[in-house]
Design a protein around this motif. Structure first.
Motif, short mmCIF file in Angstrom:
data_model
loop_
_atom_site.label_atom_id
_atom_site.label_comp_id
_atom_site.label_asym_id
_atom_site.label_seq_id
_atom_site.Cartn_x
_atom_site.Cartn_y
_atom_site.Cartn_z
N ILE A 1 0.80 -1.30 -0.08
CA ILE A 1 0.06 0.05 0.01
C ILE A 1 0.93 1.17 0.00
O ILE A 1 1.75 1.31 0.89
N GLY A 2 0.54 2.17 -0.79
CA GLY A 2 1.30 3.61 -0.82
C GLY A 2 2.79 3.45 -0.77
O GLY A 2 3.25 2.54 -1.08
N GLY A 3 3.52 4.66 -0.50
CA GLY A 3 4.90 4.59 -0.09
C GLY A 3 5.35 5.90 -0.78
O GLY A 3 4.49 6.46 -1.42
N SER A 4 6.60 6.37 -0.15
CA SER A 4 7.04 7.80 -0.56
C SER A 4 7.53 7.78 -1.77
O SER A 4 7.72 8.97 -2.34
N ASP A 5 7.92 6.75 -2.43
CA ASP A 5 8.46 6.70 -3.57
C ASP A 5 7.60 6.95 -4.85
O ASP A 5 8.19 6.77 -6.06
N ILE A 6 6.51 6.64 -4.57
CA ILE A 6 5.60 6.44 -5.73
C ILE A 6 5.19 8.03 -6.21
O ILE A 6 4.61 8.52 -5.22
#
Ligand code: ADP
Ligand code: MG
Length: 490
Positions: free
Chosen positions: A424-429
């Motif tokens: 789920i999600g992530g800062s790199d996307i």
């Protein structure tokens, strides 16, 4: 209910409570025997508890401190000199044939309990009132009798456990108010770690005194004392039934007998037990084994300084300082652990509303799932703060944060690790960039969506999920796509 009101209209009910609370101490009030619950009968005893000849009581300092803490939570006066009396009676639950209690000089005098009456609905704050306390004194619990098949068994494990007896003034006017008062007492004493006050475990027990008087009168009527009330709902039913019973007698021009009645929760009615004993029946006299105790100002001040904020004060502060609604504060504040967790997280990341929502809903649910056992919960306030910060940075949606939180509670992972494992999600996307690409590459779906075919957005969502290998947060993808598509339309 309407019927109940009609039949009791000409009279006002007056109720006072005598609440016994087992104090949280390691050993008993007057001996070294340990306080225990649920162990083999008669394992937690010693010569003092069993009243063996020659055994002498020694006062447990911690029991006194706990009783003082209880008083300070309710703003009682703490006596500078306090002393112990013997209450003499003959019954097998007390092998000494007397109970050590406090009659003349209790540890705490006066004070008030703030109560909240039920609001018009569960999510609406009810009226607050203050119920005066008469006193709080320290005494010892007695043994427990079980009657079965024509014989009786006695367990002295409970005997000698320190009890605070909290006596209210006759300030309560209904079963509802009595229930609210018990709830407050439990909440305040649990906050101060004086007692868990679990009624199911017998850590909080209560006798109620009920009388009626003509509406508008300020004299007190003859009271009846009700015993054997083992839950708040039993207290409610017993008071309501007693009000009806006394009303019937008074309307028939009868007189109320001052007596003690025993509540039968199964039959939902009470039976006369004994005529109320007068104080002199117990032949109270100062216990010659226990000298009076002087309580120093410094000690009292130290205990006062160590006490936690009172739950209703905390609730008002959360409303005032964090702007939280009653629906959240009424969940956070009754539990000290929940409130502490919330505050610790807010200190780390300042978004009280989002943190309160997750604590009051999701965290509470996860704690419930592990039987209320905080030690099994592997979430720190810091992890929660980080998770909310990630939502605010747009790395995942509020909905997905709930799933991540649930996972973190059990795995003990940090938010980033849990998000990665769950995909789920992530800062790199860079979700916005990927959504733009998907819109550019899927001309037909884009045109269809703009032409009014709402379902066409699914093709775009699929494209984004493909590009991120399924790691993008679906609600965020949906929101981002809609935002970009609608912006392009304008
Ligand atoms: P005791 O120790 O004999 O039970 P107390 O005078 O300590 O008697 O009173 C016990 C409780 O009864 C208190 O909570 C008090 O508020 C309540 N009480 C006293 N008089 C009345 C009354 N007339 N109606 C209802 N409650 C009463
Ligand atoms: Mg009494």
């Amino acid at each position: 209910m309407a019927d109940f009101k009609k039949r009791t209209m000409e009279y006002e009910a007056v109720v006072g409570l005598e609440v016994h609370v087992q104090l949280r101490t390691r050993s008993k009030a007057f001996s070294r025997s340990r306080c225990s619950y649920g162990e083999e009968p008669n394992g937690a005893t010693d010569p003092v508890v069993l009243g063996l000849p020659g055994a002498l009581p020694v006062l447990n300092r911690e029991a006194v401190l706990q009783c003082i803490r209880a008083g300070l939570m309710f703003g009682s006066q703490i006596s500078r000199i306090t002393s112990w009396d013997r209450k003499n009676y003959f019954y097998p639950d007390s092998p000494k044939n007397y109970q050590i209690t406090q009659q003349a000089r209790p540890i705490c005098v006066g004070g008030t309990v703030e109560i909240e009456l039920p609001g018009r609905a569960r999510n609406i704050q009810g009226e607050h009132r203050f119920i005066r306390l008469n006193r709080i004194h320290l005494e010892e619990d007695v043994g427990k009798l079980t009657h079965e098949d024509g014989h009786s068994l006695i367990d002295f494990n409970r005997a000698g456990t320190p009890l605070a007896e909290i006596v209210t003034e006759p300030d309560l006017r209904s079963a509802e108010e009595a229930a609210a008062c018990l709830n407050s007492i439990r909440m305040y004493l649990a906050h101060a770690e004086v007692s868990p006050c679990d009624m199911e475990k017998g850590q909080m027990r209560c006798d109620v005194n009920v009388s009626l008087r003509p509406m508008g009168s300020d004299e007190l009527g003859t009271r009846v004392e009700l015993k054997n009330l083992n839950s708040i709902s039993a207290v409610r039913h017993a008071i309501d039934q007693e009000i009806l019973r006394q009303g019937r007698i008074l309307r028939a021009n009868g007189t109320i007998l001052q007596e003690t009645r025993r509540w039968d929760a199964v039959r939902n009615c009470s039976d006369g037990m004994r005529r109320k004993e007068a104080v002199h029946d117990y032949c109270y006299f100062p216990d010659p084994d226990l000298p009076p105790l002087r309580l120093g100002e410094e000690l009292i001040q130290r205990l006062r300084d160590e006490l936690p904020e009172k739950p209703f004060d905390r609730q008002r502060r959360y409303e005032r300082c964090y702007g939280l609604p009653y629906t959240l504060t009424s969940v956070l504040c009754p539990s000290r652990a929940l409130g502490d967790f919330f505050e610790a997280a807010v200190k780390i990341y300042n978004n009280p509303r989002a943190i309160a929502n997750l604590v009051a809903n999701d965290l509470l649910r996860e704690i419930g799932a592990v039987g209320g056992c905080w030690s099994e919960l592997r979430l720190s306030p810091n992890d929660l703060a980080e998770l909310v910060a990630a939502v605010d940075r747009g790395e995942l949606s509020k909905q997905s944060a709930q799933d991540v939180l649930a996972a973190m509670c059990h795995s003990g992972e940090r938010p980033a690790a849990a998000m990665e494992r769950l995909g789920i999600g992530g800062s790199d996307i860079d979700l916005e960039k990927i959504c733009r690409e998907a819109i550019g590459e899927n001309v037909r779906a884009t045109a269809e969506f703009k032409g009014g075919k709402v379902a066409a957005i699914n093709a775009l969502k699929g494209a984004v999920m493909g590009k991120t290998a399924g790691r993008a947060d679906p609600p965020m993808v949906d929101a981002t796509l809609r935002r970009l598509l609608l912006k392009n339309t304008e």
